[in-house]
Design a protein around this motif. Sequence first.
Motif, PDB file in Angstrom:
ATOM      1  N   GLU A 157       0.863  -1.299  -0.149  1.00  0.00           N
ATOM      2  CA  GLU A 157       0.231  -0.196  -0.110  1.00  0.00           C
ATOM      3  C   GLU A 157       0.926   1.105  -0.057  1.00  0.00           C
ATOM      4  OE1 GLU A 157      -0.107  -2.144   2.610  1.00  0.00           O
ATOM      5  OE2 GLU A 157      -1.744  -3.436   1.644  1.00  0.00           O
ATOM      6  N   ALA A 158       1.802   1.319   0.713  1.00  0.00           N
ATOM      7  CA  ALA A 158       3.047   2.344   0.777  1.00  0.00           C
ATOM      8  C   ALA A 158       3.510   2.593  -0.673  1.00  0.00           C
ATOM      9  CB  ALA A 158       3.793   2.153   1.956  1.00  0.00           C
ATOM     10  N   PHE A 159       3.915   1.600  -1.222  1.00  0.00           N
ATOM     11  CA  PHE A 159       4.290   1.643  -2.634  1.00  0.00           C
ATOM     12  C   PHE A 159       3.439   2.181  -3.480  1.00  0.00           C
ATOM     13  CE2 PHE A 159       5.001   0.097  -6.891  1.00  0.00           C
ATOM     14  CZ  PHE A 159       6.147   0.527  -7.300  1.00  0.00           C
ATOM     15  N   ASP A 160       2.120   1.826  -3.474  1.00  0.00           N
ATOM     16  CA  ASP A 160       1.124   2.302  -4.260  1.00  0.00           C
ATOM     17  C   ASP A 160       0.918   3.744  -4.155  1.00  0.00           C
ATOM     18  OD1 ASP A 160       0.844  -0.217  -5.535  1.00  0.00           O
ATOM     19  OD2 ASP A 160      -0.708  -0.731  -4.515  1.00  0.00           O
ATOM     20  N   ARG A 161       0.966   4.443  -2.808  1.00  0.00           N
ATOM     21  CA  ARG A 161       0.453   5.423  -2.646  1.00  0.00           C
ATOM     22  C   ARG A 161       1.718   6.526  -2.986  1.00  0.00           C
ATOM     23  NH1 ARG A 161      -1.297   4.327   2.131  1.00  0.00           N
ATOM     24  NH2 ARG A 161       0.623   4.267   3.220  1.00  0.00           N
ATOM     25  N   ALA A 162       3.038   5.992  -2.697  1.00  0.00           N
ATOM     26  CA  ALA A 162       4.111   6.701  -3.324  1.00  0.00           C
ATOM     27  C   ALA A 162       4.217   6.859  -4.738  1.00  0.00           C
ATOM     28  CB  ALA A 162       5.491   5.978  -2.715  1.00  0.00           C
ATOM     29  N   ALA A 163       3.771   5.788  -5.475  1.00  0.00           N
ATOM     30  CA  ALA A 163       3.899   5.769  -6.781  1.00  0.00           C
ATOM     31  C   ALA A 163       3.080   6.619  -7.475  1.00  0.00           C
ATOM     32  CB  ALA A 163       3.717   4.330  -7.431  1.00  0.00           C
ATOM     33  N   ASP A 164       1.843   6.691  -6.912  1.00  0.00           N
ATOM     34  CA  ASP A 164       0.716   7.562  -7.156  1.00  0.00           C
ATOM     35  C   ASP A 164       1.016   9.132  -6.981  1.00  0.00           C
ATOM     36  OD1 ASP A 164      -0.749   5.524  -8.078  1.00  0.00           O
ATOM     37  OD2 ASP A 164      -2.110   5.461  -6.305  1.00  0.00           O
ATOM     38  N   THR A 165       1.639   9.398  -5.962  1.00  0.00           N
ATOM     39  CA  THR A 165       1.959  10.446  -5.558  1.00  0.00           C
ATOM     40  C   THR A 165       3.040  11.304  -6.644  1.00  0.00           C
ATOM     41  OG1 THR A 165       1.771  10.263  -3.410  1.00  0.00           O
ATOM     42  CG2 THR A 165       2.897  12.192  -3.784  1.00  0.00           C
ATOM     43  N   ILE A 166       4.281  10.417  -6.973  1.00  0.00           N
ATOM     44  CA  ILE A 166       5.120  10.784  -7.932  1.00  0.00           C
ATOM     45  C   ILE A 166       4.711  10.951  -9.179  1.00  0.00           C
ATOM     46  CG2 ILE A 166       7.450  10.022  -8.983  1.00  0.00           C
ATOM     47  CD1 ILE A 166       8.028   8.906  -6.053  1.00  0.00           C
ATOM     48  N   GLU A 167       3.693  10.050  -9.533  1.00  0.00           N
ATOM     49  CA  GLU A 167       2.881  10.071 -10.946  1.00  0.00           C
ATOM     50  C   GLU A 167       2.359  11.448 -10.933  1.00  0.00           C
ATOM     51  OE1 GLU A 167       0.666   6.212 -11.460  1.00  0.00           O
ATOM     52  OE2 GLU A 167       2.403   5.306 -11.852  1.00  0.00           O
ATOM     53  N   ALA A 168       1.658  11.933  -9.884  1.00  0.00           N
ATOM     54  CA  ALA A 168       0.821  13.167  -9.827  1.00  0.00           C
ATOM     55  C   ALA A 168       1.785  14.331  -9.924  1.00  0.00           C
ATOM     56  CB  ALA A 168       0.089  13.212  -8.585  1.00  0.00           C
ATOM     57  N   TRP A 169       3.019  14.370  -9.452  1.00  0.00           N
ATOM     58  CA  TRP A 169       4.011  15.310  -9.364  1.00  0.00           C
ATOM     59  C   TRP A 169       4.415  15.580 -10.753  1.00  0.00           C
ATOM     60  CZ3 TRP A 169       6.415  18.975  -6.006  1.00  0.00           C
ATOM     61  CH2 TRP A 169       5.900  18.789  -4.720  1.00  0.00           C
ATOM     62  N   ASN A 170       4.768  14.327 -11.699  1.00  0.00           N
ATOM     63  CA  ASN A 170       4.986  14.421 -12.966  1.00  0.00           C
ATOM     64  C   ASN A 170       3.836  14.932 -13.846  1.00  0.00           C
ATOM     65  OD1 ASN A 170       6.625  13.476 -15.200  1.00  0.00           O
ATOM     66  ND2 ASN A 170       4.734  12.270 -15.656  1.00  0.00           N
ATOM     67  N   ALA A 171       2.547  14.528 -13.496  1.00  0.00           N
ATOM     68  CA  ALA A 171       1.330  15.059 -14.258  1.00  0.00           C
ATOM     69  C   ALA A 171       1.287  16.656 -14.158  1.00  0.00           C
ATOM     70  CB  ALA A 171       0.132  14.518 -13.795  1.00  0.00           C
ATOM     71  N   GLU A 172       1.424  16.935 -13.021  1.00  0.00           N
ATOM     72  CA  GLU A 172       1.535  18.336 -12.680  1.00  0.00           C
ATOM     73  C   GLU A 172       2.521  19.322 -13.397  1.00  0.00           C
ATOM     74  OE1 GLU A 172       0.042  22.135 -10.757  1.00  0.00           O
ATOM     75  OE2 GLU A 172      -0.982  20.015 -10.749  1.00  0.00           O
ATOM     76  N   TYR A 173       3.793  18.677 -13.212  1.00  0.00           N
ATOM     77  CA  TYR A 173       4.990  19.761 -13.671  1.00  0.00           C
ATOM     78  C   TYR A 173       5.530  19.338 -15.130  1.00  0.00           C
ATOM     79  CZ  TYR A 173       4.545  21.895  -9.175  1.00  0.00           C
ATOM     80  OH  TYR A 173       4.219  22.425  -7.992  1.00  0.00           O
ATOM     81  N   ALA A 174       5.414  17.994 -15.180  1.00  0.00           N
ATOM     82  CA  ALA A 174       5.961  17.736 -16.872  1.00  0.00           C
ATOM     83  C   ALA A 174       5.108  18.141 -17.864  1.00  0.00           C
ATOM     84  CB  ALA A 174       6.010  16.148 -16.809  1.00  0.00           C
ATOM     85  N   GLY A 175       3.637  18.114 -17.546  1.00  0.00           N
ATOM     86  CA  GLY A 175       2.514  18.574 -18.507  1.00  0.00           C
ATOM     87  C   GLY A 175       2.792  20.303 -18.678  1.00  0.00           C
ATOM     88  N   ALA A 176       3.166  20.934 -17.629  1.00  0.00           N
ATOM     89  CA  ALA A 176       3.454  22.383 -17.961  1.00  0.00           C
ATOM     90  C   ALA A 176       4.439  22.686 -18.740  1.00  0.00           C
ATOM     91  CB  ALA A 176       3.701  22.904 -16.491  1.00  0.00           C
ATOM     92  N   HIS A 177       5.464  21.873 -19.274  1.00  0.00           N
ATOM     93  CA  HIS A 177       6.571  22.339 -19.978  1.00  0.00           C
ATOM     94  C   HIS A 177       6.288  21.848 -21.403  1.00  0.00           C
ATOM     95  CE1 HIS A 177       8.417  22.324 -16.150  1.00  0.00           C
ATOM     96  NE2 HIS A 177       9.105  23.184 -16.535  1.00  0.00           N
TER      97      HIS A 177
END
Length: 182
Positions: free
Chosen positions: A162-182
């Motif tokens: 569960e901790a891995f899934d939560r961490a992966a989702d969070t890092i993917e959300a950071w990527n969606a937030e900031y990689a999409g802005a460039h």
Amino acid sequence: MPLPFLTADHDFEADDDIALPFDDHDQWRRPYRPGPWRVGIAALALLLASFVLLAAVIVTVAGATGGALFTFGVAALVIGAALRVLRMGVWVSRAGLRHVSFFSTRTVPWAQAAAVRTTQQPVRWLGLPRTVQGQALVLVRRDGEQAPLLTDHNADFLSRVEAFDRAADTIEAWNAEYAGAH
């Protein structure tokens, strides 16, 4: 003494619906807590360092200055290694994604990150040569290079799916937030 690299600065269980829970996105943060294996290894190293420091004091009292300096140096190396083990992992900020390993640190700006995704693949068990089937969070760069960031069998997430899934989702959300802005 606060050790900011040991905490995730946020209670992830309380606010699972918030993808980017931090107020200051310019500061480098680990979006998950270090796992018990990583903390245990560091604690054992610090315990060893305490014995080495005690030996250094005994050698100093005995009058062997050269041996005492060498022993203090060994203790400093063990303490430094324990702190580096605690800093290992994935860190995120508005600037990009930072992967900290024991001997190196790689920073990838979000503009160079094409995708961050979870894949099923053979992964190393606790960083040892033995591989098992598991999940890995993989960074895909714009030049096509792929680099595994986290696995569900590393020192942070072994037996904590569960901790891995939560961490992966969070890092993917950071990527969606900031990689999409460039």
